[in-house]
Design a protein around this motif. Sequence first.
Motif, PDB file in Angstrom:
ATOM      1  N   SER A   3       0.850  -1.185   0.000  1.00  0.00           N
ATOM      2  CA  SER A   3       0.000   0.000   0.000  1.00  0.00           C
ATOM      3  C   SER A   3       0.893   1.244   0.000  1.00  0.00           C
ATOM      4  CB  SER A   3      -0.892   0.008   1.236  1.00  0.00           C
ATOM      5  OG  SER A   3      -0.137   0.339   2.393  1.00  0.00           O
ATOM      6  N   PRO A   4       0.340   2.386  -0.378  1.00  0.00           N
ATOM      7  CA  PRO A   4       1.121   3.631  -0.288  1.00  0.00           C
ATOM      8  C   PRO A   4       1.626   3.894   1.133  1.00  0.00           C
ATOM      9  CG  PRO A   4      -0.825   3.987  -1.631  1.00  0.00           C
ATOM     10  CD  PRO A   4      -0.959   2.616  -1.017  1.00  0.00           C
ATOM     11  N   HIS A   5       0.826   3.536   2.136  1.00  0.00           N
ATOM     12  CA  HIS A   5       1.244   3.729   3.527  1.00  0.00           C
ATOM     13  C   HIS A   5       2.445   2.856   3.865  1.00  0.00           C
ATOM     14  CE1 HIS A   5      -2.052   6.194   5.260  1.00  0.00           C
ATOM     15  NE2 HIS A   5      -2.655   5.784   4.161  1.00  0.00           N
ATOM     16  N   GLU A   6       2.456   1.636   3.364  1.00  0.00           N
ATOM     17  CA  GLU A   6       3.579   0.734   3.635  1.00  0.00           C
ATOM     18  C   GLU A   6       4.848   1.215   2.942  1.00  0.00           C
ATOM     19  OE1 GLU A   6       0.812  -3.242   4.253  1.00  0.00           O
ATOM     20  OE2 GLU A   6       1.695  -2.828   2.291  1.00  0.00           O
ATOM     21  N   ILE A   7       4.725   1.729   1.736  1.00  0.00           N
ATOM     22  CA  ILE A   7       5.894   2.288   1.043  1.00  0.00           C
ATOM     23  C   ILE A   7       6.407   3.506   1.791  1.00  0.00           C
ATOM     24  CG2 ILE A   7       6.695   3.408  -1.076  1.00  0.00           C
ATOM     25  CD1 ILE A   7       4.755   1.516  -2.582  1.00  0.00           C
ATOM     26  N   ALA A   8       5.492   4.351   2.246  1.00  0.00           N
ATOM     27  CA  ALA A   8       5.897   5.523   3.023  1.00  0.00           C
ATOM     28  C   ALA A   8       6.593   5.099   4.314  1.00  0.00           C
ATOM     29  CB  ALA A   8       4.685   6.392   3.330  1.00  0.00           C
ATOM     30  N   LEU A  12      10.287   6.143   5.614  1.00  0.00           N
ATOM     31  CA  LEU A  12      10.580   6.721   6.926  1.00  0.00           C
ATOM     32  C   LEU A  12      11.660   5.934   7.651  1.00  0.00           C
ATOM     33  CD1 LEU A  12       7.045   7.653   8.265  1.00  0.00           C
ATOM     34  CD2 LEU A  12       8.923   9.225   7.765  1.00  0.00           C
ATOM     35  N   LEU A  13      11.563   4.632   7.604  1.00  0.00           N
ATOM     36  CA  LEU A  13      12.572   3.802   8.268  1.00  0.00           C
ATOM     37  C   LEU A  13      13.942   3.966   7.628  1.00  0.00           C
ATOM     38  CD1 LEU A  13      10.535   0.569   8.932  1.00  0.00           C
ATOM     39  CD2 LEU A  13      11.434   2.166  10.631  1.00  0.00           C
ATOM     40  N   GLU A  14      13.964   4.142   6.328  1.00  0.00           N
ATOM     41  CA  GLU A  14      15.242   4.307   5.623  1.00  0.00           C
ATOM     42  C   GLU A  14      15.903   5.622   6.022  1.00  0.00           C
ATOM     43  OE1 GLU A  14      17.906   5.760   2.664  1.00  0.00           O
ATOM     44  OE2 GLU A  14      15.843   6.432   2.570  1.00  0.00           O
ATOM     45  N   THR A  15      15.116   6.637   6.324  1.00  0.00           N
ATOM     46  CA  THR A  15      15.695   7.948   6.625  1.00  0.00           C
ATOM     47  C   THR A  15      15.996   8.178   8.089  1.00  0.00           C
ATOM     48  OG1 THR A  15      13.514   8.976   6.744  1.00  0.00           O
ATOM     49  CG2 THR A  15      14.651   9.067   4.621  1.00  0.00           C
ATOM     50  N   ASN A  16      15.164   7.616   9.000  1.00  0.00           N
ATOM     51  CA  ASN A  16      15.427   7.963  10.399  1.00  0.00           C
ATOM     52  C   ASN A  16      15.284   6.826  11.395  1.00  0.00           C
ATOM     53  OD1 ASN A  16      12.679   7.687  10.866  1.00  0.00           O
ATOM     54  ND2 ASN A  16      12.281   9.879  10.764  1.00  0.00           N
ATOM     55  N   LEU A  22       5.202   5.048  13.257  1.00  0.00           N
ATOM     56  CA  LEU A  22       4.548   4.269  12.211  1.00  0.00           C
ATOM     57  C   LEU A  22       3.288   3.598  12.719  1.00  0.00           C
ATOM     58  CD1 LEU A  22       7.666   2.518  10.678  1.00  0.00           C
ATOM     59  CD2 LEU A  22       6.537   4.584   9.895  1.00  0.00           C
ATOM     60  N   ASP A  23       2.352   3.403  11.818  1.00  0.00           N
ATOM     61  CA  ASP A  23       1.147   2.652  12.126  1.00  0.00           C
ATOM     62  C   ASP A  23       1.546   1.197  12.381  1.00  0.00           C
ATOM     63  OD1 ASP A  23      -1.123   0.796  10.793  1.00  0.00           O
ATOM     64  OD2 ASP A  23      -2.023   2.578  11.716  1.00  0.00           O
ATOM     65  N   LEU A  24       1.053   0.636  13.477  1.00  0.00           N
ATOM     66  CA  LEU A  24       1.436  -0.741  13.828  1.00  0.00           C
ATOM     67  C   LEU A  24       0.985  -1.750  12.780  1.00  0.00           C
ATOM     68  CD1 LEU A  24       0.848  -0.823  17.682  1.00  0.00           C
ATOM     69  CD2 LEU A  24       2.999  -0.600  16.437  1.00  0.00           C
ATOM     70  N   GLY A  25      -0.147  -1.497  12.134  1.00  0.00           N
ATOM     71  CA  GLY A  25      -0.614  -2.389  11.073  1.00  0.00           C
ATOM     72  C   GLY A  25       0.346  -2.410   9.902  1.00  0.00           C
ATOM     73  N   ASP A  26       0.846  -1.238   9.528  1.00  0.00           N
ATOM     74  CA  ASP A  26       1.832  -1.158   8.439  1.00  0.00           C
ATOM     75  C   ASP A  26       3.122  -1.866   8.828  1.00  0.00           C
ATOM     76  OD1 ASP A  26       0.075   0.336   6.882  1.00  0.00           O
ATOM     77  OD2 ASP A  26       0.944   2.257   7.495  1.00  0.00           O
ATOM     78  N   LEU A  27       3.566  -1.634  10.056  1.00  0.00           N
ATOM     79  CA  LEU A  27       4.802  -2.255  10.520  1.00  0.00           C
ATOM     80  C   LEU A  27       4.663  -3.774  10.562  1.00  0.00           C
ATOM     81  CD1 LEU A  27       7.643  -1.569  11.436  1.00  0.00           C
ATOM     82  CD2 LEU A  27       6.769  -1.362  13.759  1.00  0.00           C
ATOM     83  N   ASP A  28       3.528  -4.264  11.051  1.00  0.00           N
ATOM     84  CA  ASP A  28       3.290  -5.706  11.070  1.00  0.00           C
ATOM     85  C   ASP A  28       3.301  -6.297   9.663  1.00  0.00           C
ATOM     86  OD1 ASP A  28       3.108  -5.840  13.823  1.00  0.00           O
ATOM     87  OD2 ASP A  28       0.916  -5.770  13.851  1.00  0.00           O
ATOM     88  N   ALA A  29       2.636  -5.607   8.724  1.00  0.00           N
ATOM     89  CA  ALA A  29       2.590  -6.095   7.345  1.00  0.00           C
ATOM     90  C   ALA A  29       3.990  -6.145   6.734  1.00  0.00           C
ATOM     91  CB  ALA A  29       1.677  -5.204   6.504  1.00  0.00           C
ATOM     92  N   LEU A  30       4.805  -5.137   7.014  1.00  0.00           N
ATOM     93  CA  LEU A  30       6.169  -5.108   6.477  1.00  0.00           C
ATOM     94  C   LEU A  30       7.023  -6.209   7.097  1.00  0.00           C
ATOM     95  CD1 LEU A  30       6.700  -1.244   6.407  1.00  0.00           C
ATOM     96  CD2 LEU A  30       6.313  -2.754   4.449  1.00  0.00           C
ATOM     97  N   ILE A  57      12.956  -2.925  -2.475  1.00  0.00           N
ATOM     98  CA  ILE A  57      11.692  -2.252  -2.813  1.00  0.00           C
ATOM     99  C   ILE A  57      11.934  -0.760  -3.004  1.00  0.00           C
ATOM    100  CG2 ILE A  57       9.422  -1.572  -1.921  1.00  0.00           C
ATOM    101  CD1 ILE A  57       9.436  -4.448  -2.835  1.00  0.00           C
ATOM    102  N   LEU A  58      12.681  -0.146  -2.098  1.00  0.00           N
ATOM    103  CA  LEU A  58      12.950   1.283  -2.220  1.00  0.00           C
ATOM    104  C   LEU A  58      13.771   1.600  -3.463  1.00  0.00           C
ATOM    105  CD1 LEU A  58      13.604   2.387   1.471  1.00  0.00           C
ATOM    106  CD2 LEU A  58      11.555   2.722   0.069  1.00  0.00           C
ATOM    107  N   ARG A  59      14.712   0.726  -3.805  1.00  0.00           N
ATOM    108  CA  ARG A  59      15.468   0.934  -5.047  1.00  0.00           C
ATOM    109  C   ARG A  59      14.539   0.868  -6.254  1.00  0.00           C
ATOM    110  NH1 ARG A  59      19.559  -1.808  -2.259  1.00  0.00           N
ATOM    111  NH2 ARG A  59      18.802  -3.823  -2.946  1.00  0.00           N
ATOM    112  N   SER A  60      13.574  -0.032  -6.213  1.00  0.00           N
ATOM    113  CA  SER A  60      12.680  -0.207  -7.359  1.00  0.00           C
ATOM    114  C   SER A  60      11.733   0.989  -7.535  1.00  0.00           C
ATOM    115  CB  SER A  60      11.878  -1.498  -7.250  1.00  0.00           C
ATOM    116  OG  SER A  60      10.908  -1.414  -6.232  1.00  0.00           O
ATOM    117  N   VAL A  61      11.442   1.697  -6.460  1.00  0.00           N
ATOM    118  CA  VAL A  61      10.610   2.898  -6.594  1.00  0.00           C
ATOM    119  C   VAL A  61      11.478   4.164  -6.706  1.00  0.00           C
ATOM    120  CG1 VAL A  61       8.590   1.901  -5.450  1.00  0.00           C
ATOM    121  CG2 VAL A  61      10.244   3.189  -4.094  1.00  0.00           C
ATOM    122  N   GLY A  62      12.780   3.958  -6.826  1.00  0.00           N
ATOM    123  CA  GLY A  62      13.686   5.086  -7.065  1.00  0.00           C
ATOM    124  C   GLY A  62      14.009   5.887  -5.826  1.00  0.00           C
TER     125      GLY A  62
END
Length: 65
Positions: A3-8, A12-16, A22-30, A57-62
């Motif tokens: 989802s867009p939220h999971e990509i976001a 966020l994790l890549e930067t800080n 983070l939403d716990l649902g997104d974190l669990d899904a990841l 995944i982040l490389r694939s979305v640039g």
Amino acid sequence: MLSPHEIAALMLLETNQQSEYLDLGDLDALCERQLVLLEKLASGDEQARLTEQGRSILRSVGRIH
């Protein structure tokens, strides 16, 4: 598909590395998709970090090189 939220969340994790915002649902899904790993710190807290698959995944979305 992520989802867009999971990509976001990956971005966020890549930067800080601060998973408390983070939403716990997104974190669990990841974590289930093995894109993020939760590491137990000596303090007893958990820190989320990207796995190689998450970085891919982040490389694939640039987002990163």
